[in-house]
Every structure is written in C-alpha cells, then in structure tokens.
Design an enzyme around this catalytic site. Structure first.
Site: not given
Ligand SMILES: *Cc1c(COP(=O)(O)O)cnc(C)c1O
Length: 407
Positions: A130, A207, A232-233, A381
């Site tokens: 990410f 992660d 939040y996912k 997606r």
């Molecule tokens: C959604 C997501 C993030 C988001 O990070 P934030 O700090 O909450 O914006 C980070 N890593 C991955 C793999 C994600 O899918």
C-alpha cells in the site's frame, strides 16, 4: 439468462448461515444502494453502533465529563486492543493497543523495529505494498540511512516466500509486508514469511488492513513480531477510526517507539520531568487517544465473537468464489481480465478485475447505486465484506458492470 442468475443468487442467500446478520447494518434496506462492493474500504455501520455513539455523547461524555478518563477512557485503548487480539488477531492479551492512524503507527513500529537491529542496514518491502507503507519506509530509510530492498511481486498475485527468501540476508533489519494485498487480494503465507524472516535474523511487520475481520489470524502462533491494521474496513469502526498496533510480548522490554508523548509515559498524570516509557504495550501510545472513534469497533468485535472467524472466512470465500464465477460467465467474454488469485488458499476478501473502460465506468456505476472501488490503472475492486454483503447484491453489482460495458 438474467432471471436464472438472480434465482441462483436468491438460493445462495437463502442457504447463507450469516444471512440474517446483514439486517443489523444501517442502510442494508436502502433501495438506493443496489450493491455496496466497498465494505473493505469503509465498512457499513452497525445499528448497535448508532445507539452506542448516541448513548456515549449523552451519557459518558455529557454526563461523566472529565471523570470519564479515570472511570474508563484511560484504559480503553488497551481494553479494546485485548478484545481485538482475542476475537480477530489470534493473540494473547497485553500486546495490542489502538490509537493513531495506520500510517503513524506503522512509522512508530518500523522505527522501533529497526532500532532493535542497530547493526543491520536494510529494510525489505514490496512494490505492490500500500502507498502509505512504501512512503513511510522511504522516509525512515532517508532519515536513518537505511537501504530499501524492493521485492517485485506478480501484480496479479503477491509476494511469494521464495521471493522473500531471495532478498533477506544478514543485512536485513526489518521486513514489511501486507497480509492481504490491497489491490490483487493475494493472501500472504504469513507463517512461512515469519520463518524466512527469522532465519535471516530480521523482524517481520505485517500490515493487516485488508485481512483483519475477514481472514482468520494467528499472530502469536505464526510468530509475527509486529503488526498494524485499520479498523474502518472490515471492522466497521467508521471513517478515520483509529488503527491498532501489535508488539509481540518478547520484544516489549527492549522495543522503543520514537514519538514520546505523555500518554505513553509511566504515570502520565505525575506530569514529571523526563520520559520513562509505560510498562508493556501502553508505551506505544503517544498522545490522547481518540475515544469517540473507538466506540463502533466494539460492536463489530461483539458480532464476530458471536459468529466466529471461521464462519466469516467461509462466507468470504463463498462470496469471492461466486464473484469469480460471475466474472467468468458475464464479464470475461467482454474483455475483462481477473487480477486476483483464483486459488482460495491465497485469496483474501476481495477480488479485482481489469478492463480499459473501468476508469470511465466507475462514476456511472456509483450513480446507479453500484459501489465498487476503482484502482489504477484499470482495476475495479470488488470488496465483499462477509457480514454485510449478500449474494443477490453481488449478482446485481456484476450485472450492472456488464450492462455498462455493453452500453
Ligand atoms: C487502508 C490501508 C491503509 C490506510 O492507512 P491510513 O493511515 O488509515 O490512511 C494502510 N495500509 C493498507 C494496506 C491499507 O489497506
């Protein structure tokens, strides 16, 4: 063809043991939303969360006022961290806390990890990780003078354990990998990745943003060193709800994170001179944690506790398998390509499909209440949050994609 297909979807819904849980979500009866296929980016709220947040404002906050900190809030990041650990992380208590964003926590954990391997100079990461993970590691490498060793994974798959084994060495301090790839949905073999990392004497930071709440996790038995993930996912904590961080118990004595704030100090209310880290996982906290943002997570954790992660994963696999079947039947003949692993063992909770027209079509889908996510260069997606997504909804979404491609 369409009616037979919808009849089959209705049959799958009727046989779905988790079917009834969908009604517990706000908006599950909203006719304007034909198919919500992005619960892996922002989960739907539970009705119980609406009640909990309202009760908090009028009761705990409005009534108890500052006394709330002594009565409950001070310990809440650790209390909820332990609930998370028990329900979805496969971890013993005392290793998990929540607060900050995934981005900031990743920074704190990665800095703390490389400080545990001071003689080593390399951090291993992959190109399909990410963006925030890649950027944070670029920043750490620049500040710290470390070298990033990039793995180039198959964009339709992910990091293979052999690929990892080929780059780790006695120079590696830290390996940072996504557990489920945010684009392809590839599910890493985390236990094998930990073995290979440890054989090289390095630490593994996972992660978990796209796996927590959809794929069963066993952080303790996989021997993962550190982990981070958002809430939040699949955990439906609400936009910007705080992330969680996990530091394996055996590292906690020597581990030091770099943002020394008063809330992570031993005895914060003594207001003393000089920073002394709090005992245990509390040291991961920096400033005042976002209590309001932690409320809704508890409702999803209670629901998952009721259902069990095995049932969640079974439904998730059924939904992704069904979406792949529909894609092959309806979309592949129109030039769509599947960008996700077809092997269920290597697949997380979403799939991605590619077509040059998806950038243009996404807006039209959103207008008709079909809500997937677009991921460049040409990926749609399809996120299938197991507790809130139905088979009929999934079929309606894929039929709408076909209609837009034919239009
Ligand atoms: C959604 C997501 C993030 C988001 O990070 P934030 O700090 O909450 O914006 C980070 N890593 C991955 C793999 C994600 O899918």
């Amino acid at each position: 063809m369409t009616s037979a297909l919808l009849a089959r979807a209705a049959e799958l819904d009727a046989r779905d043991p988790l079917r009834a849980y969908r009604d517990r979500f706000v908006g599950s009866d909203d006719p304007e939303v034909v198919a919500y296929l992005d619960g892996n980016s922002l989960g739907r709220p539970l009705r119980a969360s609406a009640e909990r947040i309202n009760a908090f404002v009028t009761g705990a906050w409005g009534g108890r006022l500052i006394r709330g900190w002594d009565e409950q809030w001070f310990d809440l990041p650790i209390t909820i961290g332990d609930m998370l650990a028990d329900t979805v992380l496969g971890a013993a208590p005392g290793q998990t806390t929540i607060g900050d964003s995934t981005t900031v926590l990743l920074y704190k954990l990665a800095r703390g990890a490389i400080a545990l391997r001071p003689e080593r100079t390399e951090i291993v990461v992959d190109r399909d990780n990410f963006p925030t993970d890649r950027y944070i590691l670029e920043s750490i490498a620049q500040d710290h003078g470390s070298t990033l060793r990039w793995i180039e994974p198959d964009p339709r798959g992910g990091v293979g354990v052999e690929q990892l084994a080929a780059v780790v060495s006695e120079r590696t301090a830290l390996v940072v990998l996504g557990h489920v790839a945010y684009r392809s949905g590839y599910l890493l073999d985390a236990a094998a990745a930990a073995l290979v990392t440890h054989d090289a004497g390095a630490l593994l930071l996972l992660d978990l943003c796209h796996s927590v709440g959809s794929v069963p996790l066993e952080l303790d038995s996989w021997a993962v060193d550190l982990a981070v993930g958002c809430t939040y996912k699949y955990l439906n904590g609400g936009p910007g709800s705080p992330a969680f961080g996990y530091v394996r118990a055996e590292h906690q004595d020597r581990f030091r994170q770099p943002i020394w704030g008063w809330m992570g100090r031993d005895q914060p209310f003594a207001m003393a001179q000089g920073y002394e880290p709090a005992q245990g996982i509390r040291q991961l906290i920096s400033g005042t944690p976002p209590i309001l943002g932690m409320l809704a997570i508890q409702d999803t954790l209670a629901l998952i506790g009721e259902v069990g992660m095995a049932a969640v994963r079974a439904k998730s696999l059924a939904l992704t398998e069904y979406s792949l079947d529909l894609t092959r039947e309806l979309l592949v003949p129109l030039g769509v390509e599947i960008g996700s692993p077809t092997d269920p063992e290597r697949r997380g909770g979403h799939i991605i499909i590619d077509h040059p027209r998806f950038a243009e079509i996404t807006g039209k889908l959103w207008q008709r209440g079909v809500i997937p996510d677009f991921r460049p260069p040409e990926g749609l997606r399809i996120g299938l949050s197991p507790l809130s997504t139905g088979f009929g909804e999934t079929a309606a979404g894929i039929l709408a994609i076909r209609d837009e491609l034919l239009a």
